[in-house]
Structure formats: structure tokens, C-alpha cells
Motif scaffolding. Structure first.
Motif, short mmCIF file in Angstrom:
data_model
loop_
_atom_site.label_atom_id
_atom_site.label_comp_id
_atom_site.label_asym_id
_atom_site.label_seq_id
_atom_site.Cartn_x
_atom_site.Cartn_y
_atom_site.Cartn_z
N ILE A 105 0.84 -1.20 0.00
CA ILE A 105 0.00 0.00 0.00
C ILE A 105 0.88 1.25 0.00
CG2 ILE A 105 -1.64 1.35 1.36
CD1 ILE A 105 -2.68 -1.40 2.41
N ARG A 109 0.90 3.94 -2.87
CA ARG A 109 0.50 5.29 -2.48
C ARG A 109 1.53 6.32 -2.92
NH1 ARG A 109 -2.12 8.60 0.93
NH2 ARG A 109 -0.69 9.54 2.39
N LEU A 115 -1.95 11.40 -4.21
CA LEU A 115 -1.19 11.63 -2.99
C LEU A 115 -1.04 13.12 -2.71
CD1 LEU A 115 0.64 10.46 -0.71
CD2 LEU A 115 2.53 10.78 -2.28
N VAL A 116 -1.34 13.50 -1.47
CA VAL A 116 -1.08 14.86 -1.01
C VAL A 116 -0.23 14.71 0.24
CG1 VAL A 116 -2.10 16.96 -0.09
CG2 VAL A 116 -3.28 15.70 -1.88
N SER A 118 0.47 16.45 2.76
CA SER A 118 0.30 17.33 3.91
C SER A 118 -0.05 16.58 5.20
CB SER A 118 -0.82 18.32 3.60
OG SER A 118 -2.01 17.61 3.35
N ALA A 119 -0.52 15.36 5.08
CA ALA A 119 -1.03 14.68 6.27
C ALA A 119 0.01 13.78 6.89
CB ALA A 119 -2.24 13.85 5.88
N ASP A 120 -0.10 13.57 8.22
CA ASP A 120 0.83 12.61 8.77
C ASP A 120 0.20 11.27 9.11
OD1 ASP A 120 1.31 15.33 10.62
OD2 ASP A 120 -0.03 13.85 11.49
N VAL A 121 -0.95 11.02 8.56
CA VAL A 121 -1.53 9.69 8.76
C VAL A 121 -0.78 8.71 7.88
CG1 VAL A 121 -3.36 10.10 7.07
CG2 VAL A 121 -3.66 8.34 8.80
N GLU A 122 -0.39 7.58 8.47
CA GLU A 122 0.41 6.61 7.72
C GLU A 122 -0.28 5.26 7.68
OE1 GLU A 122 4.46 6.50 9.06
OE2 GLU A 122 4.52 8.69 9.04
N VAL A 123 0.30 4.39 6.86
CA VAL A 123 -0.30 3.07 6.67
C VAL A 123 -0.55 2.37 8.00
CG1 VAL A 123 0.05 0.80 5.67
CG2 VAL A 123 0.72 2.81 4.39
N ASP A 125 -1.16 3.57 10.79
CA ASP A 125 -2.23 4.15 11.59
C ASP A 125 -3.58 3.60 11.17
OD1 ASP A 125 -0.46 5.89 12.94
OD2 ASP A 125 -0.49 7.26 11.23
N ILE A 126 -3.71 3.31 9.90
CA ILE A 126 -4.99 2.80 9.41
C ILE A 126 -5.10 1.31 9.70
CG2 ILE A 126 -6.44 2.46 7.40
CD1 ILE A 126 -5.31 4.93 6.19
N TRP A 127 -4.10 0.56 9.23
CA TRP A 127 -4.12 -0.88 9.50
C TRP A 127 -3.36 -1.09 10.81
CZ3 TRP A 127 -4.06 1.29 4.78
CH2 TRP A 127 -5.01 0.86 3.88
N ASP A 128 -4.00 -0.66 11.88
CA ASP A 128 -3.35 -0.54 13.16
C ASP A 128 -3.33 -1.89 13.88
OD1 ASP A 128 -2.34 0.29 15.51
OD2 ASP A 128 -3.98 1.66 16.02
N TYR B 14 -10.41 -3.78 1.90
CA TYR B 14 -9.62 -3.15 2.97
C TYR B 14 -8.50 -4.09 3.42
CZ TYR B 14 -8.59 -1.58 7.75
OH TYR B 14 -7.95 -1.19 8.90
N TRP B 21 -7.58 4.81 -0.29
CA TRP B 21 -6.99 5.27 0.97
C TRP B 21 -8.02 5.93 1.88
CZ3 TRP B 21 -2.50 4.74 3.53
CH2 TRP B 21 -2.11 5.71 4.45
N SER B 28 -11.31 1.72 8.95
CA SER B 28 -10.48 1.59 10.15
C SER B 28 -11.18 2.20 11.37
CB SER B 28 -9.13 2.25 9.89
OG SER B 28 -8.34 2.22 11.03
N VAL B 103 -6.90 6.65 14.61
CA VAL B 103 -6.71 6.98 13.20
C VAL B 103 -7.32 8.34 12.88
CG1 VAL B 103 -8.73 5.59 12.56
CG2 VAL B 103 -7.05 6.18 10.84
N ALA B 129 -7.04 16.91 6.78
CA ALA B 129 -6.01 16.57 5.79
C ALA B 129 -5.78 15.07 5.85
CB ALA B 129 -4.72 17.31 6.11
N GLY B 131 -4.19 13.27 3.33
CA GLY B 131 -3.09 12.79 2.50
C GLY B 131 -3.50 12.35 1.11
N GLN B 132 -4.65 12.77 0.65
CA GLN B 132 -5.08 12.43 -0.70
C GLN B 132 -6.10 13.47 -1.15
OE1 GLN B 132 -8.58 10.95 -1.23
NE2 GLN B 132 -8.74 12.02 0.72
#
Lengths: 205, 300
Positions: A105, A109, A115-116, A118-123, A125-128, B14, B21, B28, B103, B129, B131-132
Motif C-alpha cells: 500500500i 500510495r 497523494l497529497v 500534507s497529512a501525517d496519517v500513515e499506513v 495508523d490505518i491498518w493498526d 480493505y 486510501w 479503520s 486513526v 487533511a 493525505g489524498q
């Protein structure tokens, strides 16, 4: 009755069950003792599988070198994240699958046009992983894997193919529909039917 | 009790890592609340694991392992300290934003407060924000008892309730509930009376408000919103009786999109104020409500 009992005892000592436990034990050793010898054995087993898994997508035509790079990245993550591995939560192959998925991913990505930065959410964090550590009712995981493997083998070819495309080739339902020319609804129902049959083997949903 | 879940197809995408994303953020968040789906996801991961252990092997050269080990050894010397995340001011100031799923917390602006924008009287939104740029990811906050204007969706909209509850024609939604709205599904959410409702939403395309008022406060087109508010504030347009409500909605659409429209009137540019609308006087004459003159001629 005796027949089912016999089948059951047979099922208990099929090599795959033992093998799975073996890998999980090795991975625990890597995590807790930072044992490099165990890691080398894990690598020898999983690296060719990871490479095979990544190369199973004919359309991506990942050159051999890039596949090797991905293998290296996945196994590097396996080494660094191994301390958080818990054999009672997931079999080694499942855990390594999730590490590999997250790497993939990440890679996709980085190449995405959406892709932007600006965010600090990372892989992660989502698939935690913490989500997996929260309590919930489930059957013993290694047993599950065995059941899943068995019931997957009995699926009709088209459902098997659809699930393979989703998992191994990393395609979304709509991408599969586009490539195969099947209606999206058909793809979705094949995936759903396949999952239903597999999940029927270990409980509801 | 969570009643609304992502469907099997979304969950499998997922877990396989093929879902967009932004939608993954929603799934999540739902998993944070939902035992059942966490368990289902664990099983779907197991399916991935068993496919991995069944798949054909491809030889990996020794040099890959050697390279990896030297990378690991180089890294062992650097012990990365895990930095504790400072609390975001937007969390500490607002009770609604306490105890968000991890998250979602990650999406809050760092060291800044969230920028809430009012969208009508009972709805506020704050963009996040994520990231996309394919989806618009935002908080939606409906004040207690508030009704959101009836709206339709130009694309997929996913909503996860974080706090409080709301209802629409199809049911009541409580924290953790995962709603998917397809284009064409018009609905009108209403928050529960006892507290505000905070939702996490992911929209693929601008949401279309369908009611008459809705067109005036369409939340996802701010250029249009500012303009339409100016139009609405103007004494001429806020007169109680319009000759034709339909005419106004066509006018607003025309201003917003700049397309050729009603009775051959063409909007060649986006006006800065009401005075700049070329057919201002024209409309007023038609509606019979105008007390002022803009001094401009109608192009039609």
C-alpha cells in the motif's frame, strides 16, 4: 461418527498445521530474542513466497529487481516489528501477509496521483495492530488458518480466481471488472460467495 | 449497538489493501468500534496469510539476504525514540473531540485548532487533511435536534458516527455505525435531541443539496455559497414573494456553473457581487419585487 472422529484426528496432524506453528515459534524467537538464525530460516521460507506473491500480478510486470527490493523491505519490517508479534493472535503467515500488504500500500500510495503530502496519517495508523489486540470473540487463529486453507481449496474456480485477483494481484473490484469485462456486480458477488463459503466454515459473518 | 457495517466487499478490499486510501480511513474507524468486523477482518487477513503460504515460490538470491542483514545491522545502532504525541489543542478544547479513534486523531491539524465552517443553521463541517485529494474527508457536526438540509450525492459518501446519534428515513445511527450512500440516495439527517452528533465523513464528489434552501447553502461549493448568501441577503431577493422559485434556482445554478441558461441569458463571468450580475435588473423586473436598480442592462 467414528468416520468424523477419524477425519478429525487426521486433520489435527496434517503437516501444514505443524508447519504453521513452527513458523510462528520462529517469529516469536525473532521478536523476543532477536535471534538472527531464526530470522534466516524465516527469510529462506517466506522471501520466495513474498516474491512469488508479488510477481503473480502479470499486468504490473514488476521487474525482478523491484520485486527483490520489495522482499527486502517486507523482511526488514518483519525484523523491526517482530517484537510486537503475538502468536496467539495470528499465525506467522497471516502476520507477514499484513506486513507485506502494508508495504505494498505504501509503495502504491507513493506512486498515486491522488497523494497529497500534507497529512501525517500513515499506513500503520490505518491498518493498526492495536486494533487486532483489542479483545474480541474468535476461534483459535491457527486453527482458522487451516480451515480457511481447506475451504478455499474447495471453492469453484471462478470464486477462487476472484479472491486471488483481489488479494494477490492487489486489484479493486472495479479494476477486475474493467480488465475481465465482467459486470462489477458479478465480480462483487463472486467475491462475496467465495467469502461466504469460507466463512461458513468458521462461524457467522 | 452497531447495526450498520461495511459490506463484505469493502472489508475484503480493505484487508487485501486495494480499497481507496480515504475509504480505508472510514473502515479503520469503524473497526475501532466494531468487534464483529474486527473479527471478520482478522479472518480475511488469515485468508491472505493462507494465500501467501500457498502461492508459487520465486527464488530469491543470497545477496538479497546479505543486503538485508547489513541494513538491519546498520539500523541497530540507531535506537529511534518513540516520540510521545503532544495533545492537539483542538482535542483539549472540545469535549466532542475527546477520545477519538487513533486513526481519526491522526488527521487533526497539528498544533492548530480545527477550522469549523457553518453550513446552514444546524450543521458545521471541518475539513481534515487525509493525505489524498480524491475524496473530501471531514468532520460533520449536527447540533442537537438539528436537521440537515435534504441532499443527494454526486458520488459515494461514507459516514461513520463518532459521537451522539442521528436518524434519517432509514434508521437511527449511533457511534460506530458505518453508512454508505450511493449517488441518487437522497436523505435528510436529523440529530438526536440530547446531544450534538459528530460524524466522520468521506465524500467522493460534491454533495448536492436538493431542497430549495439546500441550494442556497450547498456546503461543498463555497464559491457558490458565498455568492448565494449575498444573493439571499439582498433585499430584492429576500422579499417574501417570488414570482418563481424555480427561476431563482435556475439563476443560482447558472451563476455557480457559468452555463448558458434560462431564456438565452448567458453568464459570461462569475460576479463579485450582486451588482455585477448582468441580468440583475432583468430578474427584478420579472419578479416584480425590485426596489433598486443596478444600472446595468440585461444581456438577454
Amino acid at each position: 461418527m467414528t468416520q468424523t472422529l477419524m477425519n478429525h484426528s487426521k486433520g489435527d496432524d496434517i503437516p501444514s498445521g505443524i508447519r504453521d506453528d513452527n513458523w510462528s515459534r520462529l517469529l516469536m524467537q525473532v521478536g523476543q530474542q532477536r535471534n538472527q538464525e531464526s530470522f534466516a530460516r524465516l527469510f529462506a521460507h517466506f522471501a520466495p513466497l513474498i516474491k512469488g506473491f508479488c510477481l503473480s500480478n502479470p499486468s504490473s510486470s514488476l521487474p525482478g529487481e523491484a520485486a527483490d527490493e520489495l522482499v527486502q523491505e517486507v523482511m526488514f519490517k518483519v525484523w523491526t516489528k517482530a517484537p510486537s508479534y503475538d502468536a496467539s493472535k495470528a499465525a506467522a503467515s497471516t502476520w507477514i501477509f499484513t506486513v507485506m500488504r502494508n508495504c505494498r500500500i505504501d509503495m502504491m500510495r507513493r506512486n498515486s496521483r491522488h497523494l497529497v503530502n500534507s497529512a501525517d496519517v500513515e499506513v500503520d495508523d490505518i491498518w493498526d495492530e492495536e486494533l487486532d489486540h483489542q479483545p474480541f470473540v474468535r476461534l483459535q487463529q491457527s486453527r482458522n488458518e487451516e480451515l480457511i486453507q481447506k475451504s478455499f481449496a474447495t471453492l469453484p474456480a471462478e470464486q477462487k480466481l476472484a479472491l486471488t485477483q483481489v488479494y494477490m494481484q492487489g486489484k479493486s473490484h472495479s479494476e477486475i471488472a474493467e480488465e475481465t469485462g465482467l459486470p462489477l456486480g458479478t465480480v462483487k458477488s463472486r467475491v462475496r460467495m467465495g467469502l461466504k463459503k469460507i466463512q461458513a466454515s468458521f462461524g457467522k459473518r | 449497538m452497531i447495526k450498520h457495517h461495511p459490506d463484505h466487499n469493502m472489508l475484503v478490499e480493505y484487508c487485501a489493501g486495494t480499497l481507496d486510501w480515504a475509504l480505508c480511513l472510514g473502515v479503520s474507524t469503524h473497526l475501532h468500534f466494531c468487534n464483529e468486523c474486527r473479527s471478520a477482518a482478522a479472518n480475511l487477513n488469515s485468508l491472505g496469510g493462507s494465500l501467501l503460504s500457498q502461492c508459487g515460490q520465486e527464488a530469491v538470491g543470497q545477496e538479497v539476504f546479505a543486503g538485508l542483514m547489513s541494513k538491519i545491522q546498520a539500523q541497530e545502532f540507531v535506537v529511534a525514540p518513540v516520540a510521545e504525541q503532544a495533545a492537539h489543542p483542538s482535542i483539549t478544547n472540545d469535549r466532542m473531540l475527546a477520545q477519538l479513534p487513533k486513526v481519526v486523531r491522526k488527521l487533526l491539524p497539528k498544533g492548530k485548532a480545527l477550522r469549523w465552517q457553518s453550513v446552514g443553521s444546524s450543521l458545521k463541517m471541518a475539513r481534515l487533511a487525509a493525505g489524498q485529494d480524491k475524496y473530501e474527508v471531514a468532520f460533520h457536526r449536527i447540533c442537537s435536534g438539528g436537521k440537515v438540509a435534504e441532499h443527494d450525492h454526486g458520488g459515494l459518501e461514507v459516514t461513520v458516527v463518532l459521537k451522539g446519534s442521528f436518524s434519517d428515513g432509514d434508521g437511527i445511527y449511533t457511534p460506530g455505525d458505518f453508512l454508505v450512500r450511493q449517488p441518487g440516495e437522497v436523505h435528510r439527517p436529523t440529530a438526536a435531541q440530547n446531544e450534538d452528533c459528530l460524524c466522520f465523513s468521506i465524500c467522493e464528489a460534491p454533495v448536492r443539496l436538493t431542497g430549495f434552501l439546500g441550494r442556497l447553502i450547498n456546503p461543498f461549493s463555497f464559491r457558490k455559497t458565498r455568492l448565494t448568501r449575498r444573493v439571499a441577503r439582498n433585499p430584492c431577493f429576500s422579499a417574501p414573494k417570488f414570482a418563481s422559485v424555480r427561476f431563482l434556482t435556475i439563476l443560482i445554478q447558472a451563476i455557480g456553473t457559468g452555463i448558458p441558461t434560462h431564456k438565452g441569458i448567458r453568464v459570461a463571468f462569475l460576479p463579485q457581487s450582486c451588482e455585477d450580475i448582468p441580468f440583475y435588473g432583468c430578474l427584478c423586473k420579472q419578479s416584480g419585487q425590485c426596489q433598486r436598480s443596478s444600472g446595468r442592462r440585461c444581456h438577454g
